[in-house]
Scaffold this motif. Structure first.
Motif, mmCIF file in Angstrom:
data_model
loop_
_atom_site.group_PDB
_atom_site.id
_atom_site.type_symbol
_atom_site.label_atom_id
_atom_site.label_comp_id
_atom_site.label_asym_id
_atom_site.label_seq_id
_atom_site.Cartn_x
_atom_site.Cartn_y
_atom_site.Cartn_z
ATOM 1 N N SER A 90 0.839 -1.200 0.000
ATOM 2 C CA SER A 90 0.000 0.000 0.000
ATOM 3 C C SER A 90 0.869 1.243 0.000
ATOM 4 O O SER A 90 0.407 2.331 -0.337
ATOM 5 C CB SER A 90 -0.916 0.015 1.222
ATOM 6 N N SER A 91 2.128 1.102 0.396
ATOM 7 C CA SER A 91 3.032 2.258 0.385
ATOM 8 C C SER A 91 3.085 2.871 -1.004
ATOM 9 O O SER A 91 3.149 4.093 -1.153
ATOM 10 C CB SER A 91 4.438 1.841 0.814
ATOM 11 N N ASP A 195 -7.373 5.004 2.670
ATOM 12 C CA ASP A 195 -6.249 4.110 2.918
ATOM 13 C C ASP A 195 -6.809 2.969 3.763
ATOM 14 O O ASP A 195 -6.937 3.084 4.981
ATOM 15 C CB ASP A 195 -5.128 4.862 3.642
ATOM 16 N N TRP A 198 -5.537 -1.903 6.055
ATOM 17 C CA TRP A 198 -5.888 -2.960 7.015
ATOM 18 C C TRP A 198 -7.237 -3.601 6.707
ATOM 19 O O TRP A 198 -7.763 -4.350 7.530
ATOM 20 C CB TRP A 198 -5.886 -2.394 8.443
ATOM 21 N N SER A 223 -3.849 -3.571 1.483
ATOM 22 C CA SER A 223 -2.663 -4.444 1.537
ATOM 23 C C SER A 223 -3.189 -5.855 1.718
ATOM 24 O O SER A 223 -3.671 -6.190 2.803
ATOM 25 C CB SER A 223 -1.792 -4.120 2.755
ATOM 26 N N HIS A 225 -1.519 -8.462 1.891
ATOM 27 C CA HIS A 225 -0.653 -9.255 2.780
ATOM 28 C C HIS A 225 -0.964 -9.009 4.252
ATOM 29 O O HIS A 225 -0.493 -9.741 5.102
ATOM 30 C CB HIS A 225 0.829 -8.953 2.492
HETATM 31 C C1 LIG Z 1 -2.578 2.647 7.429
HETATM 32 C C2 LIG Z 1 -1.463 2.112 6.576
HETATM 33 N N1 LIG Z 1 -1.359 2.532 5.306
HETATM 34 C C3 LIG Z 1 -0.387 2.081 4.491
HETATM 35 C C4 LIG Z 1 0.552 1.175 4.938
HETATM 36 C C5 LIG Z 1 1.617 0.692 4.011
HETATM 37 O O1 LIG Z 1 1.337 -0.631 3.659
HETATM 38 P P1 LIG Z 1 2.395 -1.641 3.050
HETATM 39 O O2 LIG Z 1 3.167 -2.196 4.210
HETATM 40 O O3 LIG Z 1 1.562 -2.657 2.358
HETATM 41 O O4 LIG Z 1 3.261 -0.894 2.110
HETATM 42 C C6 LIG Z 1 0.488 0.705 6.261
HETATM 43 C C7 LIG Z 1 1.466 -0.257 6.769
HETATM 44 O O5 LIG Z 1 1.517 -0.633 7.897
HETATM 45 C C8 LIG Z 1 -0.553 1.203 7.108
HETATM 46 O O6 LIG Z 1 -0.655 0.815 8.388
#
Ligand SMILES: Cc1ncc(COP(=O)(O)O)c(C=O)c1O
Length: 490
Positions: A90-91, A195, A198, A223, A225
């Motif tokens: 998700s990053s 976002d 989760w 995400s 995963h």
């Molecule tokens: C609220 C939130 N957004 C985005 C992310 C980023 O996700 P990813 O680890 O899949 O890159 C996280 C990761 O913990 C998160 O908690």
């Protein structure tokens, strides 16, 4: 569409069956070139299935539309109009979503409880954040998603703002009233980005909180995963409605993504979608039943407060994912960091989040009676050893007002400014050039461009002494901080 298909998995199987001979990356050539010890450690199938997406999984022109079809199946399964697979978590997805809504110097409403990847998106893009406050539970030191009224007020005050980004569920499982957020955005003809890192499982069971697409969001990021069964880094972002052009979203994602996506990760996403369509109701129903049982058993333990019910209500969250089991152990007098470390060392059980007063465990449909029993045993043991575990540095958490820092410069300008590394004490009153983020959960306490205050420095310093981890700070002990050179301050 035929949801029993899994185009990526099927193309992968065909590739292996037809014994292609690649003169392309990856150079290990299905593991033939990898060290035996590496293959033994990872398993031959990892290498066998690690193939190129184009000229491997599909032909040179992608004429079989393997990925396109897998994405269409995903979109149909979750009631989105478009789904995009990403192999960088998700990053990356959240940055793609932000860039499809706003560009450099444009404004985007963002909840101040956003994950650090959102802040990275602001730094890279030069988007101007219009912060909205989360709903703080001052008594329990916890932030719930912002109220829709705050988002509506931000739209009213900033007529040029391009859209809003809300995080829901939070890593603690608390959810926003997404339908009201979507209404607030749509009243101004602007898109809502959620976002939902989760929340990949939310579309697949009606006893779970509302899924962003059903609530009327325009784009949401998951995400797979995290709460799903995708491989690490597997993420999907979804689009609906006509406020964001799918071609724009796709080209912004292309800007950030790799040209060598992992087919293993694509395959994990494809398989997860099929699994959820075929079996999600039963699997998630069982997980929810297990969570109910675990919750009931944990709530009987002295000194352990099963957090949840008090998170939901006016001025707090709109809903809660019961699969996030959050335990407040403050009455035991044991720091969450210390309890998590002790559980890890003595029970070989890893907890999800730990903060100064809580530990949490995420349950998924992969859990069962036996894993739940291990969790219960570990937590019971913390209670029994509380005398031994008490003590350690008290974390000095400011009240919500004290945690909020004034934004003196744009995150991007501060991040790329000339900087100095100075002691945390001297940094009070200066503008931060870096993000300092207790991880997990990954919500930055200090952002580039924010003016540092003494209570926040004290919070981080006492936090680190108590066991908090701040991996993104240049000096992760937070004894010194990277600040903007005085003559560069705006
Ligand atoms: C609220 C939130 N957004 C985005 C992310 C980023 O996700 P990813 O680890 O899949 O890159 C996280 C990761 O913990 C998160 O908690």
């Amino acid at each position: 569409m035929d949801q029993s298909e899994a185009p990526v998995l099927e193309a992968l199987r065909d590739f292996r069956r037809q014994r292609f001979t690649p003169f392309t990356p990856p150079g290990h050539k299905q593991g033939r070139g990898a060290a035996r010890s590496t293959v033994d450690a990872l398993g031959a199938d990892v290498f066998g299935s690690d193939i190129l997406a184009i000229s491997g999984l599909d032909d040179r022109t992608s004429s079989h539309e393997v990925l396109a079809r897998a994405q269409q199946l995903m979109a149909e399964a979750v009631d989105a109009e478009h789904a995009f697979f990403s192999t960088c978590g998700s990053s990356l997805s959240v940055k793609s979503a932000m860039l499809s809504v706003a560009g450099p110097h444009e404004e985007l409403i963002v909840g101040r409880d956003a994950h650090k990847s959102v802040v990275s998106g602001l730094i890279l893009s030069g988007i101007r954040p219009i912060w909205v406050e989360p709903q703080w539970d001052a008594q329990r030191h916890l932030a719930h998603p912002p109220a829709p009224e705050s988002v509506a007020a931000a739209f009213a005050e900033h007529p040029d703002v391009r859209g809003a980004l809300i995080t829901s569920p939070t890593p603690y499982g608390t959810c926003a009233d997404l339908a009201a957020h979507a209404d607030a955005c749509h009243r101004y003809g602007r898109p809502l980005i959620v976002d939902e890192a989760w929340g990949a499982h939310l579309p697949f069971h009606d006893r779970l909180p509302t899924w962003a697409m059903d609530a009327g969001a325009d784009v949401c990021v998951t995400s797979v995963h995290k709460m799903g069964a995708g491989l690490e880094q597997g993420s999907v972002f979804h689009l609906r409605g006509d406020l964001i052009d799918p071609a724009v979203l796709s080209s912004r994602a292309d800007l950030l993504g790799t040209t060598s996506p992992s087919v293993l990760i694509y395959a994990g996403l494809d398989g997860w979608r099929r699994q959820m369509v075929q079996d999600g109701t039963r699997l998630l129903g069982d997980a929810l039943d297990l969570a109910r049982d675990v919750r009931a058993r944990l709530s009987d333990l002295d000194g352990v407060h099963l957090a949840g019910a008090e998170f939901v209500g006016p001025g707090r969250a709109a809903d809660l994912d019961p699969l996030q089991i959050v335990l407040d152990i403050s009455t035991l007098g044991v720091l969450g960091y210390r309890a998590a470390d002790w559980i890890y060392a003595n029970h070989r059980v890893s907890m999800h989040l730990a903060d100064h007063r809580r530990i949490s465990a995420q349950l998924t449909f992969a859990d069962d009676e036996s894993t739940a029993e291990r969790l219960l045993t570990a937590v019971r043991d913390v209670v029994e050893h509380a005398d031994q575990l008490r003590g350690g540095q008290r974390v000095e958490v400011p009240d919500p007002g004290g945690l909020r820092l004034a934004q003196a410069m744009l995150p991007r300008d501060a991040f790329f400014a000339r900087t100095e590394q100075i002691s945390a004490k001297q940094a009070v009153g200066r503008v931060s050039a870096e993000m300092i983020t207790p991880y997990p959960p990954g919500i930055p306490a200090i952002l580039p461009g924010e003016r540092i205050t003494e209570p926040v420095v004290r919070y981080l310093r006492t936090g680190v002494d108590a066991g908090m981890v701040c991996p993104d700070a240049v000096d992760s002990t937070v004894e010194s901080v990277r600040v903007v050179a005085t003559d560069e301050e705006a």
